[in-house]
Design an enzyme around this catalytic site. Structure first.
Site, mmCIF file in Angstrom:
data_model
loop_
_atom_site.group_PDB
_atom_site.id
_atom_site.type_symbol
_atom_site.label_atom_id
_atom_site.label_comp_id
_atom_site.label_asym_id
_atom_site.label_seq_id
_atom_site.Cartn_x
_atom_site.Cartn_y
_atom_site.Cartn_z
ATOM 1 N N HIS A 1 29.771 -17.185 -43.074
ATOM 2 C CA HIS A 1 28.616 -17.013 -42.189
ATOM 3 C C HIS A 1 29.094 -16.977 -40.744
ATOM 4 O O HIS A 1 30.118 -17.577 -40.402
ATOM 5 C CB HIS A 1 27.547 -18.082 -42.424
ATOM 6 C CG HIS A 1 27.955 -19.510 -42.157
ATOM 7 N ND1 HIS A 1 27.976 -20.059 -40.892
ATOM 8 C CD2 HIS A 1 28.342 -20.500 -42.995
ATOM 9 C CE1 HIS A 1 28.335 -21.329 -40.966
ATOM 10 N NE2 HIS A 1 28.577 -21.625 -42.234
ATOM 11 N N ASP B 1 27.032 -17.683 -37.979
ATOM 12 C CA ASP B 1 26.306 -18.576 -37.057
ATOM 13 C C ASP B 1 26.899 -19.979 -37.058
ATOM 14 O O ASP B 1 27.602 -20.375 -38.000
ATOM 15 C CB ASP B 1 24.816 -18.620 -37.433
ATOM 16 C CG ASP B 1 24.568 -19.016 -38.899
ATOM 17 O OD1 ASP B 1 25.400 -18.679 -39.770
ATOM 18 O OD2 ASP B 1 23.554 -19.689 -39.161
ATOM 19 N N ASP C 1 33.501 -25.028 -39.317
ATOM 20 C CA ASP C 1 32.297 -24.531 -40.038
ATOM 21 C C ASP C 1 31.773 -23.281 -39.364
ATOM 22 O O ASP C 1 30.900 -23.367 -38.524
ATOM 23 C CB ASP C 1 31.253 -25.649 -40.057
ATOM 24 C CG ASP C 1 29.978 -25.258 -40.774
ATOM 25 O OD1 ASP C 1 29.971 -24.257 -41.507
ATOM 26 O OD2 ASP C 1 28.957 -25.959 -40.590
ATOM 27 N N GLU D 1 23.052 -18.733 -42.063
ATOM 28 C CA GLU D 1 23.299 -19.760 -43.100
ATOM 29 C C GLU D 1 22.811 -21.122 -42.623
ATOM 30 O O GLU D 1 22.251 -21.910 -43.394
ATOM 31 C CB GLU D 1 24.802 -19.846 -43.424
ATOM 32 C CG GLU D 1 25.124 -20.738 -44.626
ATOM 33 C CD GLU D 1 25.268 -22.218 -44.317
ATOM 34 O OE1 GLU D 1 25.152 -23.036 -45.247
ATOM 35 O OE2 GLU D 1 25.466 -22.582 -43.133
ATOM 36 N N GLU D 2 23.029 -21.404 -41.345
ATOM 37 C CA GLU D 2 22.771 -22.754 -40.837
ATOM 38 C C GLU D 2 21.277 -23.077 -40.747
ATOM 39 O O GLU D 2 20.910 -24.224 -40.526
ATOM 40 C CB GLU D 2 23.431 -22.945 -39.457
ATOM 41 C CG GLU D 2 24.954 -22.875 -39.486
ATOM 42 C CD GLU D 2 25.606 -24.065 -40.191
ATOM 43 O OE1 GLU D 2 24.891 -24.874 -40.789
ATOM 44 O OE2 GLU D 2 26.841 -24.161 -40.131
ATOM 45 N N GLU E 1 32.502 -21.182 -48.168
ATOM 46 C CA GLU E 1 33.019 -22.336 -47.431
ATOM 47 C C GLU E 1 33.061 -23.624 -48.251
ATOM 48 O O GLU E 1 32.291 -23.825 -49.187
ATOM 49 C CB GLU E 1 32.181 -22.583 -46.188
ATOM 50 C CG GLU E 1 30.769 -23.042 -46.514
ATOM 51 C CD GLU E 1 29.875 -23.110 -45.293
ATOM 52 O OE1 GLU E 1 30.261 -23.737 -44.301
ATOM 53 O OE2 GLU E 1 28.768 -22.545 -45.344
ATOM 54 N N HIS F 1 29.364 -29.915 -37.878
ATOM 55 C CA HIS F 1 28.095 -30.290 -37.221
ATOM 56 C C HIS F 1 28.268 -31.493 -36.287
ATOM 57 O O HIS F 1 27.273 -31.996 -35.755
ATOM 58 C CB HIS F 1 26.990 -30.588 -38.238
ATOM 59 C CG HIS F 1 26.602 -29.415 -39.083
ATOM 60 N ND1 HIS F 1 25.372 -29.263 -39.669
ATOM 61 C CD2 HIS F 1 27.284 -28.299 -39.434
ATOM 62 C CE1 HIS F 1 25.320 -28.137 -40.350
ATOM 63 N NE2 HIS F 1 26.491 -27.534 -40.229
HETATM 64 C C1 LIG Z 1 18.320 -26.408 -47.037
HETATM 65 S S1 LIG Z 1 18.929 -25.110 -46.154
HETATM 66 C C2 LIG Z 1 20.010 -25.872 -45.025
HETATM 67 C C3 LIG Z 1 21.385 -25.476 -45.162
HETATM 68 C C4 LIG Z 1 22.304 -26.352 -44.393
HETATM 69 N N1 LIG Z 1 23.616 -25.814 -44.491
HETATM 70 C C5 LIG Z 1 24.618 -26.304 -43.751
HETATM 71 O O1 LIG Z 1 24.578 -27.315 -43.134
HETATM 72 C C6 LIG Z 1 22.205 -27.778 -44.924
HETATM 73 O O2 LIG Z 1 21.489 -28.580 -44.306
HETATM 74 O O3 LIG Z 1 22.826 -28.120 -45.941
HETATM 75 ZN ZN LIG Z 2 28.924 -23.583 -42.918
HETATM 76 ZN ZN LIG Z 3 27.122 -25.841 -41.250
#
Ligand SMILES: CSCC[C@H](NC=O)C(=O)O
Ligand SMILES: [Zn+2]
Ligand SMILES: [Zn+2]
Length: 419
Positions: A92, A94, A125, A159-160, A187, A384
């Site tokens: 991804h 973003d 990430d 994706e995020e 990932e 994150h």
């Molecule tokens: C429920 S969709 C959210 C997707 C997100 N992905 C990465 O952090 C996560 O919080 O896992």
């Molecule tokens: Zn990711």
């Molecule tokens: Zn992420």
């Protein structure tokens, strides 16, 4: 090598002298500087970057606009037997927002410190993986290699923020079907030890808001049946459930992927100190392992709400129900190619369930095998988080890992159905 504290690559870090940095690292740092950060990611910058890469690799790039302003880019290296199922290298584009005041360095300057640690949002990430795929392909092409199976590099937005305008829509698009996918890599997570973690399934995210209505009134009075007391009962019930987390510390066999977790992430309600509110809402982020019976779990949530009050209700903002696993049996040809290559490189693999959610879940929901893997060992898990970084040696080693993995996967012999 002279330290250049305020060089063009961002102040504060010690930079390599001219010409001494590996060009793959330079490209990685360039990509980190693109502000593909939510809430308004500069996806145009990412697309321009990827178009340039495709030109350098002399490979075609296709753009699929899955939603307005949301483009999936696909770079394709056609195999010598294009009728066989393909290998997808997904990433991804973003990244999540930052609290800039908590960072040692500008999170979009890609500063490299004296230890070779490269700081930036997305360094783990997952901008590292994007560039590692690209650099592995570049090296394999330059060495004159070609494989039987077609390789697609897919670069996906959003994706995020749940993937609704990204992978979730893309998997339903005719262009996705046309990729004729046999196996996908996506990932994973860093591992602080010498081992590498690989993910063969994911927990299901359930995002829930519990609404607690109650009797209003003056803040000086004994008001019965308040929204706040219902909210407290709800919290206590959820807290009891949280006890499972302690199992993580008592039993070595459990990882974060094996247990249900819950966090209270938002509370809403109240207008003034002296007004008892007519409603209070509380939101939870629940992550449920694929081994849990989801119907039974929802019954528990219903019961907690009922206990808190007859009028207490809940809504889902996310409710994923995918319980597919990707095979990690040695008899599975894709897993065999993956794991035997890692073994040949003396890499220790730890197989786990991914504790959060990635775009792999949409691929697995289509019935396709996907493995989550970001080749980062000896690295703290900082996705994150503030001060996300990756060491350049770990990054470079990751390219070598893909230089071996990609040929192995793209050379998996035709499967039993001739695919
Ligand atoms: C429920 S969709 C959210 C997707 C997100 N992905 C990465 O952090 C996560 O919080 O896992
Ligand atoms: Zn990711
Ligand atoms: Zn992420």
């Amino acid at each position: 090598m002279l330290p250049d504290k305020d060089g063009p690559n961002g102040g504060g870090g010690v930079q390599d002298g001219p010409g001494t940095e590996d060009p793959s690292v330079t490209l990685f740092r360039e990509y980190l500087r693109l502000k593909t950060v939510h809430p308004e990611p500069d996806y145009d910058a990412a697309l321009r970057f990827l178009e340039r890469i495709a030109e350098e690799l002399a490979l075609p790039l296709k753009k699929v606009e899955v939603c307005p302003g949301r483009v999936v880019a696909i770079i394709t290296w056609v195999g010598s037997r294009p009728e066989l199922k393909s290998v997808v290298l997904n990433s991804h584009t973003d990244v999540v927002p930052v609290y800039e005041e908590h960072w040692k360095h500008d999170p979009f300057a890609a500063v490299k410190d004296e230890h070779g640690n490269i700081y930036g949002r997305g360094s783990q990430d997952m901008k590292c993986v994007t560039i590692q795929y690209i650099e592995a392909i570049r090296r394999l092409k330059a060495a004159g290699k070609r494989f039987s199976r077609t390789i697609h590099l897919t670069f996906v937005p959003d994706e995020e923020v749940g993937g609704h305008k990204g992978m979730e829509t893309f998997v339903k698009h005719p262009e996705f079907q046309k990729l004729n996918i046999g196996f996908a890599l996506d990932e994973g997570l860093a591992n602080p030890t010498n081992a590498y973690t690989v993910f063969y399934g994911e927990k299901n995210p359930w995002w829930i808001t519990v609404r607690c209505p109650g009797s209003p009134g003056h803040g000086s009075r004994f008001v019965e049946n308040t929204a706040a007391e219902k909210l407290v009962i709800e919290l206590l019930n959820v807290k009891l459930h949280l006890c499972v987390i302690s199992r993580l510390n008592t039993n070595e066999c459990f990882t974060l992927g094996d247990v249900t977790t819950v966090n209270m992430t938002m509370v809403k309600g109240g207008v003034a100190y002296n007004v008892v509110p007519a409603e209070m809402d509380v939101s939870f982020d629940l992550r449920i392992p694929p081994t849990v019976n989801l119907q039974e779990f929802e019954e528990k949530i219903k019961a907690w709400c009922k206990e808190a009050g007859e009028d207490v209700t809940y809504d889902f903002a996310q409710k994923h129900m995918d319980q597919n696993f990707t095979s990690t049996e040695e008899s599975d040809p894709w897993w065999h190619a993956f794991s035997s290559t890692c073994k040949a490189m003396n890499m220790t693999l730890k197989k786990e369930i991914f504790p959060a959610a990635t775009d792999s879940r949409f691929i697995r929901e289509e019935g396709l095998p996907a493995i989550g893997f970001s080749p980062m060992n000896l690295t703290p898990i900082l996705l994150h988080d503030h001060n996300e970084y990756l060491n350049e040696q770990v990054f470079l080693r990751g390219i070598q890992v893909y230089e071996r993995l990609v040929p192995a996967l793209a050379s998996v012999p035709p499967l039993s159905g001739g695919e």
